[in-house]
Every structure is written in structure tokens, then in C-alpha cells.
Write a protein that holds these residues in place. Structure first.
Motif, short mmCIF file in Angstrom:
data_model
loop_
_atom_site.label_atom_id
_atom_site.label_comp_id
_atom_site.label_asym_id
_atom_site.label_seq_id
_atom_site.Cartn_x
_atom_site.Cartn_y
_atom_site.Cartn_z
N ARG A 170 49.57 -56.97 89.70
CA ARG A 170 50.63 -57.79 89.12
C ARG A 170 51.87 -57.81 89.99
NH1 ARG A 170 46.90 -59.33 86.62
NH2 ARG A 170 46.77 -59.77 84.38
N GLU A 206 40.02 -59.75 84.20
CA GLU A 206 41.06 -58.74 84.00
C GLU A 206 40.55 -57.32 84.15
OE1 GLU A 206 44.09 -59.46 83.88
OE2 GLU A 206 43.92 -61.63 83.58
N ASP A 210 45.94 -54.51 86.23
CA ASP A 210 46.76 -53.36 85.93
C ASP A 210 46.71 -52.99 84.45
OD1 ASP A 210 47.48 -53.29 88.58
OD2 ASP A 210 49.45 -54.22 88.28
N GLU A 211 46.54 -54.01 83.60
CA GLU A 211 46.46 -53.74 82.17
C GLU A 211 45.23 -52.90 81.83
OE1 GLU A 211 46.92 -56.61 83.55
OE2 GLU A 211 48.81 -57.47 82.79
N GLN A 212 44.16 -53.07 82.60
CA GLN A 212 42.96 -52.27 82.38
C GLN A 212 43.24 -50.79 82.65
OE1 GLN A 212 39.80 -53.42 81.45
NE2 GLN A 212 39.06 -51.32 81.38
#
Length: 229
Positions: A170, A206, A210-212
């Protein structure tokens, strides 16, 4: 009679050679390569503009150079100076410190996956300080050790997976367009052969995001702290 070709002299150096400069150059090479085998003594010497024998005057071989690289990166691992508010925040601090270190120096992922360091400098920076941080936040010693083991291996695995998938980052100006292109690829697969991937293309892309990483860290924190109640 053929004339003997004169060997070109090594490039003149602007600064005095030191072990630190050699390790800096080794890290620059290793961080841009996917294989540590491409970091050779000859290539490093050429990068520095010196002969290989000069390099051997500082390090006895590649293994010592690799150890020096581990010392540099692990020994200087950065943890925020602000105290953590509790165990959960300490675990987040450590998780993201590991990931940041591995992003800044991708070679450390390969080093950690291929060799064990006994260096006190490396152990002090990337193990002793981290364990102390977790204990100071209230985790019992044995739990802190288990958390350390999970977080460093999780960060190694995630950093390895994300590195060739830059759309997951991101902090990149091009990641949004790369995600769009990858999503288009997944969505365009033959739906009769890949029904789940096509239908879940928005989510599949996804997996390298980064959310992972954040989701995995939070799940681990919840599981760990629930077990401490």
C-alpha cells in the motif's frame, strides 16, 4: 609478435575501504538479487573497485560476509522507543518491526532461511531486545518466546510471498494499478475451470495485501491473549 594486453587497473576509490563499506555493498547486491548465490566475492570486489585478494584481507570468505550482513541488519533492528500500552500493542510493534526490516533488506529473508547466526550483535538486536520488549509488556517469558517464534516466521513467510507480488503493497504509487491488472487476470480465467477464483477475484488479489498481514497478526494476538486470561 602479438603484444600482451595490459590488465585494466581497478577503479580508483573516493573513500577508504572499511569492513562497513564492504557490508554496505554486499547488502546492495543481495537486496536486489533473488538468489544469494549471485553475491560472489569477485562480484563484490568488482563493485567496490578492488581486487579479490584485497577483499580477503577484510573477510576470509563469503560466509564471513554473510555473517556480517546478518550482523548489520539484525543487530540494527529498530523498535519504537515509545513504551507499549500492553501485550497486544507490543506484539503489533514486534510484528511490524520484523516486516519493515525484511522489506528494507529482502536479503535477510534469504539469510534467515539458509543459515543460523551465533553473532552476539545479531542476537542482541533481533532477539534479546525483542524478547525483553514482550516481557516488559506483560507476557510471561515462555509465552514471549512462542510469540517471537511465530511473529518472525510469519513475517518471513509473508515478506517472501509479497515480494514478487508488488500489488499487495500500500506504500507504492503503482500498487493500485497493479492490483487492478491482477484482479482483471483472475476474473478473466475460464470460469468453468476456476469458478472460485473468478468469483472471488476481488478477494484473491488481496492475499498479498498489507491487510492480510494485519489480519493474521490480529488473529494471533486474540488467540494468544485469550489463552492468558
Amino acid at each position: 609478435m602479438a603484444t600482451r594486453q595490459r590488465r585494466k587497473p581497478a577503479r580508483a576509490r573516493d573513500t577508504a575501504l572499511t569492513p562497513e563499506l564492504i557490508i554496505d555493498a554486499a547488502l546492495r547486491i543481495a537486496d536486489t538479487e533473488a538468489d544469494l548465490d549471485r553475491l560472489t566475492v569477485r562480484r563484490l570486489a568488482d563493485q567496490l573497485g578492488i581486487g579479490t585478494m584485497t577483499l580477503y584481507g577484510y573477510f576470509r570468505g563469503k560466509d564471513e560476509i554473510l555473517d556480517g550482513m546478518a550482523d548489520r541488519v539484525l543487530g540494527r533492528m529498530r523498535l519504537p522507543s515509545t513504551p507499549d500500552a500492553g501485550p497486544a500493542e507490543a506484539l503489533r510493534t514486534v510484528a511490524y518491526a520484523f516486516l519493515t526490516m525484511m522489506r528494507e533488506h529482502p536479503s535477510i529473508v534469504r539469510l534467515l532461511g539458509s543459515r543460523v547466526t551465533d553473532s552476539q550483535t545479531a542476537l542482541r538486536g533481533a532477539m534479546e531486545a525483542v524478547l525483553q520488549r514482550l516481557v516488559d509488556a506483560g507476557l510471561p517469558g515462555p509465552v514471549a518466546v512462542r510469540c517471537y517464534g511465530f511473529l518472525i516466521t510469519y513475517a518471513i513467510g509473508f515478506a517472501s510471498y509479497q515480494a514478487p507480488r508488488p500489488w499487495g503493497r500500500r506504500d507504492s504509487d503503482t500498487s493500485a494499478e497493479q492490483r487492478r491488472q491482477r484482479r482483471h487476470f483472475y476474473a478473466g480465467l475460464p470460469i468453468d475451470e476456476f469458478p472460485r477464483i473468478v468469483c472471488l477475484a476481488e478477494d484473491v488479489v488481496e492475499m498479498a495485501g498489507d491487510e492480510q498481514f494485519a489480519a493474521g497478526v490480529e488473529a494471533f494476538i486474540q488467540s494468544t491473549l485469550r489463552g492468558q486470561d
